[in-house]
Structure formats: C-alpha cells, structure tokens
Design a protein around this motif. Structure first.
Motif, PDB file in Angstrom:
ATOM      1  N   GLY A 166      22.742  29.869   1.023  1.00 64.55           N
ATOM      2  CA  GLY A 166      23.873  29.650   0.123  1.00 64.55           C
ATOM      3  C   GLY A 166      23.667  28.579  -0.915  1.00 64.55           C
ATOM      4  N   THR A 167      22.432  28.341  -1.337  1.00 68.30           N
ATOM      5  CA  THR A 167      22.166  27.348  -2.377  1.00 68.30           C
ATOM      6  C   THR A 167      22.548  27.899  -3.745  1.00 68.30           C
ATOM      7  OG1 THR A 167      20.398  26.195  -1.218  1.00 68.30           O
ATOM      8  CG2 THR A 167      20.326  26.128  -3.604  1.00 68.30           C
ATOM      9  N   PRO A 168      23.345  27.165  -4.528  1.00 70.27           N
ATOM     10  CA  PRO A 168      23.724  27.651  -5.860  1.00 70.27           C
ATOM     11  C   PRO A 168      22.557  27.575  -6.839  1.00 70.27           C
ATOM     12  CG  PRO A 168      24.575  25.445  -5.512  1.00 70.27           C
ATOM     13  CD  PRO A 168      23.977  25.875  -4.198  1.00 70.27           C
ATOM     14  N   ALA A 169      22.538  28.482  -7.802  1.00 67.97           N
ATOM     15  CA  ALA A 169      21.495  28.509  -8.832  1.00 67.97           C
ATOM     16  C   ALA A 169      22.144  28.832 -10.178  1.00 67.97           C
ATOM     17  CB  ALA A 169      20.414  29.529  -8.492  1.00 67.97           C
ATOM     18  N   PRO A 170      22.865  27.872 -10.776  1.00 67.48           N
ATOM     19  CA  PRO A 170      23.551  28.132 -12.050  1.00 67.48           C
ATOM     20  C   PRO A 170      22.565  28.568 -13.134  1.00 67.48           C
ATOM     21  CG  PRO A 170      24.260  26.050 -11.086  1.00 67.48           C
ATOM     22  CD  PRO A 170      23.078  26.492 -10.304  1.00 67.48           C
ATOM     23  N   PRO A 171      22.760  29.740 -13.733  1.00 69.32           N
ATOM     24  CA  PRO A 171      21.819  30.228 -14.744  1.00 69.32           C
ATOM     25  C   PRO A 171      21.858  29.425 -16.037  1.00 69.32           C
ATOM     26  CG  PRO A 171      23.720  31.687 -14.614  1.00 69.32           C
ATOM     27  CD  PRO A 171      23.857  30.702 -13.495  1.00 69.32           C
ATOM     28  N   VAL A 235      19.444  32.329   9.334  1.00 68.97           N
ATOM     29  CA  VAL A 235      18.625  31.209   8.874  1.00 68.97           C
ATOM     30  C   VAL A 235      19.402  29.890   8.913  1.00 68.97           C
ATOM     31  CG1 VAL A 235      17.268  30.288   6.954  1.00 68.97           C
ATOM     32  CG2 VAL A 235      17.249  32.745   7.429  1.00 68.97           C
ATOM     33  N   SER A 236      18.822  28.901   9.576  1.00 67.44           N
ATOM     34  CA  SER A 236      19.445  27.577   9.678  1.00 67.44           C
ATOM     35  C   SER A 236      19.070  26.679   8.506  1.00 67.44           C
ATOM     36  CB  SER A 236      19.018  26.894  10.983  1.00 67.44           C
ATOM     37  OG  SER A 236      19.398  27.654  12.101  1.00 67.44           O
ATOM     38  N   ALA A 237      17.822  26.759   8.039  1.00 67.72           N
ATOM     39  CA  ALA A 237      17.331  25.886   6.969  1.00 67.72           C
ATOM     40  C   ALA A 237      16.152  26.559   6.281  1.00 67.72           C
ATOM     41  CB  ALA A 237      16.918  24.521   7.515  1.00 67.72           C
ATOM     42  N   VAL A 238      15.810  26.037   5.092  1.00 66.31           N
ATOM     43  CA  VAL A 238      14.660  26.542   4.330  1.00 66.31           C
ATOM     44  C   VAL A 238      13.805  25.359   3.902  1.00 66.31           C
ATOM     45  CG1 VAL A 238      13.899  27.680   2.218  1.00 66.31           C
ATOM     46  CG2 VAL A 238      15.826  28.620   3.493  1.00 66.31           C
ATOM     47  N   LEU A 239      12.494  25.444   4.157  1.00 65.54           N
ATOM     48  CA  LEU A 239      11.539  24.434   3.705  1.00 65.54           C
ATOM     49  C   LEU A 239      10.913  24.926   2.409  1.00 65.54           C
ATOM     50  CD1 LEU A 239       9.729  23.721   7.103  1.00 65.54           C
ATOM     51  CD2 LEU A 239      11.696  22.507   6.119  1.00 65.54           C
ATOM     52  N   LEU A 240      11.055  24.135   1.353  1.00 65.11           N
ATOM     53  CA  LEU A 240      10.564  24.532   0.036  1.00 65.11           C
ATOM     54  C   LEU A 240       9.275  23.809  -0.322  1.00 65.11           C
ATOM     55  CD1 LEU A 240      13.708  24.522  -2.302  1.00 65.11           C
ATOM     56  CD2 LEU A 240      12.503  26.517  -1.404  1.00 65.11           C
ATOM     57  N   TYR A 252      20.938  21.618  -4.202  1.00 69.78           N
ATOM     58  CA  TYR A 252      20.514  22.212  -2.937  1.00 69.78           C
ATOM     59  C   TYR A 252      21.599  21.964  -1.898  1.00 69.78           C
ATOM     60  CZ  TYR A 252      15.642  22.436  -4.652  1.00 69.78           C
ATOM     61  OH  TYR A 252      14.503  22.703  -5.363  1.00 69.78           O
ATOM     62  N   VAL A 253      21.787  22.909  -1.002  1.00 70.45           N
ATOM     63  CA  VAL A 253      22.654  22.658   0.143  1.00 70.45           C
ATOM     64  C   VAL A 253      21.865  21.828   1.155  1.00 70.45           C
ATOM     65  CG1 VAL A 253      23.980  24.768  -0.193  1.00 70.45           C
ATOM     66  CG2 VAL A 253      21.945  24.825   1.263  1.00 70.45           C
ATOM     67  N   THR A 254      22.554  21.330   2.173  1.00 72.76           N
ATOM     68  CA  THR A 254      21.919  20.460   3.167  1.00 72.76           C
ATOM     69  C   THR A 254      20.717  21.126   3.829  1.00 72.76           C
ATOM     70  OG1 THR A 254      24.082  19.465   3.620  1.00 72.76           O
ATOM     71  CG2 THR A 254      22.342  19.105   5.259  1.00 72.76           C
ATOM     72  N   GLY A 255      20.829  22.418   4.054  1.00 74.15           N
ATOM     73  CA  GLY A 255      19.781  23.122   4.781  1.00 74.15           C
ATOM     74  C   GLY A 255      18.597  23.562   3.954  1.00 74.15           C
ATOM     75  N   MET A 256      18.499  23.120   2.709  1.00 76.64           N
ATOM     76  CA  MET A 256      17.323  23.450   1.898  1.00 76.64           C
ATOM     77  C   MET A 256      16.574  22.146   1.621  1.00 76.64           C
ATOM     78  SD  MET A 256      17.050  25.821  -1.520  1.00 76.64           S
ATOM     79  CE  MET A 256      16.773  27.357  -0.639  1.00 76.64           C
ATOM     80  N   ILE A 257      15.350  22.046   2.135  1.00 77.20           N
ATOM     81  CA  ILE A 257      14.621  20.774   2.137  1.00 77.20           C
ATOM     82  C   ILE A 257      13.319  20.906   1.367  1.00 77.20           C
ATOM     83  CG2 ILE A 257      13.571  19.008   3.596  1.00 77.20           C
ATOM     84  CD1 ILE A 257      15.874  21.378   5.307  1.00 77.20           C
ATOM     85  N   SER A 464      29.746  28.833   2.220  1.00 77.12           N
ATOM     86  CA  SER A 464      29.552  29.844   1.175  1.00 77.12           C
ATOM     87  C   SER A 464      28.953  31.126   1.732  1.00 77.12           C
ATOM     88  CB  SER A 464      28.652  29.295   0.068  1.00 77.12           C
ATOM     89  OG  SER A 464      27.336  29.075   0.544  1.00 77.12           O
ATOM     90  N   MET A 465      28.225  31.019   2.857  1.00 77.40           N
ATOM     91  CA  MET A 465      27.616  32.203   3.453  1.00 77.40           C
ATOM     92  C   MET A 465      28.653  33.167   4.016  1.00 77.40           C
ATOM     93  SD  MET A 465      24.459  31.796   2.855  1.00 77.40           S
ATOM     94  CE  MET A 465      23.712  33.072   3.859  1.00 77.40           C
ATOM     95  N   ASP A 466      29.890  32.681   4.192  1.00 82.26           N
ATOM     96  CA  ASP A 466      30.960  33.519   4.740  1.00 82.26           C
ATOM     97  C   ASP A 466      31.876  34.083   3.657  1.00 82.26           C
ATOM     98  OD1 ASP A 466      30.100  32.946   7.368  1.00 82.26           O
ATOM     99  OD2 ASP A 466      31.186  31.041   7.314  1.00 82.26           O
ATOM    100  N   LEU A 467      31.603  33.737   2.404  1.00 81.96           N
ATOM    101  CA  LEU A 467      32.479  34.158   1.315  1.00 81.96           C
ATOM    102  C   LEU A 467      31.945  35.393   0.607  1.00 81.96           C
ATOM    103  CD1 LEU A 467      33.240  30.682  -0.314  1.00 81.96           C
ATOM    104  CD2 LEU A 467      34.580  31.898   1.411  1.00 81.96           C
ATOM    105  N   SER A 468      32.857  36.216   0.131  1.00 79.76           N
ATOM    106  CA  SER A 468      32.476  37.362  -0.695  1.00 79.76           C
ATOM    107  C   SER A 468      32.168  36.873  -2.111  1.00 79.76           C
ATOM    108  CB  SER A 468      33.613  38.383  -0.743  1.00 79.76           C
ATOM    109  OG  SER A 468      34.730  37.830  -1.443  1.00 79.76           O
TER     110      SER A 468
END
Length: 514
Positions: A166-171, A235-240, A252-257, A464-468
């Motif tokens: 659920g990490t945002p990516a504003p274009p 997915v709990s987190a993402v390592l970038l 980044y959301v908390t779970g994106m490191i 955000s992962m629970d939202l349409s």
C-alpha cells in the motif's frame, strides 16, 4: 534465533528451516542472485538454516546453507538470447516482453521437480521472502506453508512492490520506472507519467493478473484463496534495493524498507593477482565496461563493436571489458576481456576512472557507493530512469544505444575524463550514501527477524490495503462534498426559475381588478 524461511526471487527461491535444511531459491539473473545471496549468507551465518534452489550453486559450502541446482534456461533463452534488441522496440513492446519473461520464469520455476517436491513435503517455514517482480503467483508459498511473507526488490520501488504493502506513488513527482523522467516533471511529462501509470495498471489487471492467477491455480493445491485476495494480505514488508541518496525522496509506508546496496562489500576483497597488477599499473586510470548479466557485449553489431574498439585504441587509459567470448577481433593492447569480472571490487580500486554501463540499478548503485562516474547505454526497463538520475545528478552521461558511434562515444568518454566535476559529484553522493546509521545488510537481517519475532508484524500493515479504489482516493467523500452543494444549487435555481415563471404579470393583475 534459529528459524525456517522460504525465499523466492522471480526465478529465485530460498528457504530457511528450523527442522531441516530444506527450501529453495531460483534465480534467472546472476545480478539478482548476488543481491539475494548476500542476505541469505548473512542469515545463514546468524544460525538460520538456508537451502537454495538456484542455477548458481555455491563453489564453497557454507554452514546452514544448502544448494539445490535448477535449470530454467531453455524456457527463457528465446526472450533473453539478445537483450540488446529491446532498445529497438517501443516502450509498450518492451513492457509486453518484460511481462512475458516474468510469466515464463514464474511458470517454469513452479514446475521444477525440486519445487514440486518441496510443495508436497511436510516442511514448516516461519517466513517467506520473495522478490516482487512479475511473479505474484509465488505468493502461493505464503498460504501453502501458512507463513508470513517479506517481499524483496532488486529493482527498487515499482508497482510490483508498492501494491503489496500500500505504498503511495503520486504520478506528479514519482516517475514510472519505464520512463526517463526525474522527480521534477513538466506538465507534458506529468501527463505522460500519469497515462503510463494508468496503462500499467490496466496491463496488470487484464493481462498479468489472469496469467498469474492461472499459474497459481495450477501450481498450488486446494484449498486456497483467490490470488487477488492473497495479494492483499500475504506480505508483511518489502525490502527495497534502493536508497534516497542515490534516488529521489518519495513516500513509503512503514513496511517498505530501503536496504539498497546490501550486497556491496564494505571492505573490498582482494582482486585476483593478474587483475590487481593490471589496475595497479594503470598510471592513467582504468575504464571498466560491462553491460550487466543479461545483456551481452558480444551481441553488439559489428559497427557498434568497432566504434568501441576504435575509441579505446585512442585512449591512454586501460580498459576492462566484460566480453562473453574468447576472442575479440582487433582488440587493442590496452583492452583486456573476460566473461565475468568481480565488479564491486574493481569499482573500489583507486585507479578506476569511468564505468561504462547499461545503467542497471545494481551497477549504478555500486558505482555511486565507490564514487565512480558512469557513462550509460540504457536498453530497457529502469535503465533509462537510472541514467536520467545520473545526468541530473551530474555524475553520468547517456549514450543512447541506437546512437552509438565512434564520435559520440569519444565525446562522452573524453568529456568525463577531462572534467573533474563528474568524479566530484559521484564522490559527494557516495558520502551521502555511506552516511547511514546501520549497514543495509544488517538492516535487512533485522527486518527479516523482526517479522518472524512478531508473527508477521501485522501491526505495521497499512489500512490502505483494505480500501477499494473509490475509498482509497476518497472519491465517495469528494462526491458528497462537491455533489451536495451542486445539488442544492441546482434545486435552488430550479425553484427560483419556477417561482419566477408562475409569478402573475401586471396585466394579469389589472384584468383581475377590472
């Protein structure tokens, strides 16, 4: 802490097991393997039992680390036989081929006998770690083994990773990885970037997801949830493999490191004696030329190959060239060829002057860590974006593949050799990149163990992962905020118009009085 984990990376699968050393990792690109194996080796050294299914078995056994060798080359050869052809394709054709590669690798990986055997075993895993790179079907491992999952990206942030947590990516200021835009875009670029994002979302929804879902349904036994639902919860987190100092600041959301460069040797290893001597004796410096692990220099058309040879022959510098053949016609004396080089350690040598690269994220990251300026020849994917960053940051120059000529190459190389600003800019970014409170590999290991300690760390999962789509973008709220006033205005206007239309005229009043 001794735990069991399963690591998956496109064609790359790794496992740690507390009951037995079983698991898998499958890898199609050796550069991806270098990043993933760095994390796996670190975990094995900490006592986790790691088993790796890979086309690249380790030459020297490592405690707690077991290889299971696989072969998927026959399936991918038609796509990867000449990656230079991607430069001649349009952007949408390149995207189509990239997804075809992802589907092929994912399907072939899950059909491997060793992987099928793993799925029918009684193995127990505490964590799944998988690269998010057009391989959503592999999320089935998380459900099948009833284990939390960490995503890993050797590619950096992309739709494949942002959608998982659920990490945002504003274009408006986050450029699409397939475009060579910066974070400061003109109106036209923002328009193209937005259209590209919408197009990519449609491709994922109507082309990628149906294929991934079909692969998932065939590979994993029932009962299982639909892949679309699993993607929201697994997915709990993402390592970038990225860092803001070498990229652009973005949310980044908390779970994106960010753990960019976790594979880089903080203490460079000793080079083989012949390479060490070659570089030590290069009093005018060394130019290193590599097009990465997927693109082969030997596939260069003769005219482009000769352009490089003619330019190199005119230089005082020595050249190390990743050339995947035993022979190179008309090779100058100052050029040395080899099919594979210890790139990280070569870039660390004090006599390195210029790195000629395809612009891949791993190569540009290594170059920046060691403060080496780059000349990029982007061919596909994020290479264009990476070289746009290099040019904007003043530590790189681009030479489009289709525009390779002796004149163009000579101009770019001499500009970089003759102007100290490129080296200085690369060194400034290197200082920023190295200025971290914790080594990236240590940070990656921490988050792997953190997710295990906290049973999936559901507390860092964003709502955000629970939202349409409508809820996420607040379109329903905007509809009310804009719609209600407009409705009131509309009804008021109609009422006033109706009242005005039925108001008796003066003539009517006179007739009534008479």
């Amino acid at each position: 802490m001794r735990v069991a984990c399963l690591f998956i990376l496109v064609s790359f699968l790794t496992a740690f097991n507390d009951r037995a050393a079983e698991g898998a990792r499958i890898l199609g690109s050796k550069s991806h393997y270098i990043v993933g194996s760095a994390l796996m080796k670190a975990l094995a050294k900490r006592g986790h039992e790691v088993t790796v299914i890979s086309p690249f078995p380790m030459k020297k056994p490592l405690p707690n680390y077991r290889d299971i060798t696989t072969d998927i080359w026959d399936a991918t050869e038609p796509i990867t036989s000449n990656m230079l052809s991607f430069a001649e394709k349009g952007i949408f054709e390149s995207i189509k081929e990239t997804y075809r590669y992802g589907h092929t690798v994912t399907n072939e990986t899950l059909k491997q006998p060793a992987v099928v055997k793993l799925l029918t075993s009684n193995e127990k895993f505490d964590l799944i770690v998988m690269e998010a790179f057009m391989n959503d079907a592999m999320l089935g491992f998380a459900h099948h083994f009833n284990a939390p999952c960490i995503g890993m990206s050797t590619f950096g942030a992309s739709k494949w990773t942002t959608d998982l947590v659920g990490t945002p990516a504003p274009p408006s200021y986050v450029p699409n990885p397939f475009l060579a835009f910066t974070d400061h875009m003109s109106f036209k670029e923002r328009l193209i970037n937005t259209v590209m994002g919408v197009t990519e979302a449609l491709v994922v929804r109507f082309i990628d997801q149906p294929v991934q879902s079909e692969i998932y349904q065939k590979a994993f036994p029932d009962p299982k949830p639909p892949l679309s639902e699993l993607k929201k919860t697994a997915v709990s987190a993402v390592l970038l493999n990225n860092h803001f100092s070498t990229s652009y600041p973005r949310p980044y959301v908390t779970g994106m490191i960010e753990v960019g460069g976790m594979h880089i040797n903080r203490n460079p290893k000793s080079l083989p004696a012949d390479i060490q001597s070659f570089m030590d004796n290069a009093t005018d410096g060394v130019i290193y030329f590599s097009m990465g692990s997927n693109i082969k220099s030997k596939d260069l058309p003769p005219a482009k190959r000769d352009a490089f040879l003619n330019v190199f022959s005119k230089l005082k510098q020595k050249v190390l060239w990743k050339w995947e053949d035993e022979n190179l016609p008309s090779k100058p004396d100052n050029v040395r060829i080899q099919s594979w080089w210890p790139q990280d350690d070569i870039l660390a040598h004090p006599n390195m002057r210029v790195f000629i690269t395809h612009g891949g994220l791993l190569s540009t990251t290594e170059a920046l860590y060691h403060g080496v300026p780059v000349i990029g020849i982007p061919v596909f994917g994020d290479q264009y974006l990476n070289m746009a960053k290099a040019e904007r940051g003043g530590y790189g120059l681009s030479v489009p593949y289709l525009e390779i000529s002796e004149e163009h190459l000579f101009t770019a190389i001499n500009a970089m050799l003759g102007d100290i600003k490129y080296k200085q800019n690369a060194q400034v970014i290197s200082q920023r990149y190295r200025d971290q409170p914790q080594a990236p590999l240590d940070l990656a290991v921490f988050w792997v163990e953190y997710v295990i300690r906290h049973n999936g760390a559901k507390h860092i999962r964003t709502a955000s992962m629970d939202l349409s789509f409508v809820q996420y973008h607040n379109l329903d709220v905007l509809a009310i905020l804009l719609g209600v006033p407009l409705l009131v205005f509309h009804l008021s206007a109609r009422f006033l118009c109706r009242k005005k239309s039925i108001k008796p005229s003066r003539n009517d009043d006179r007739k009534k009085r008479n």
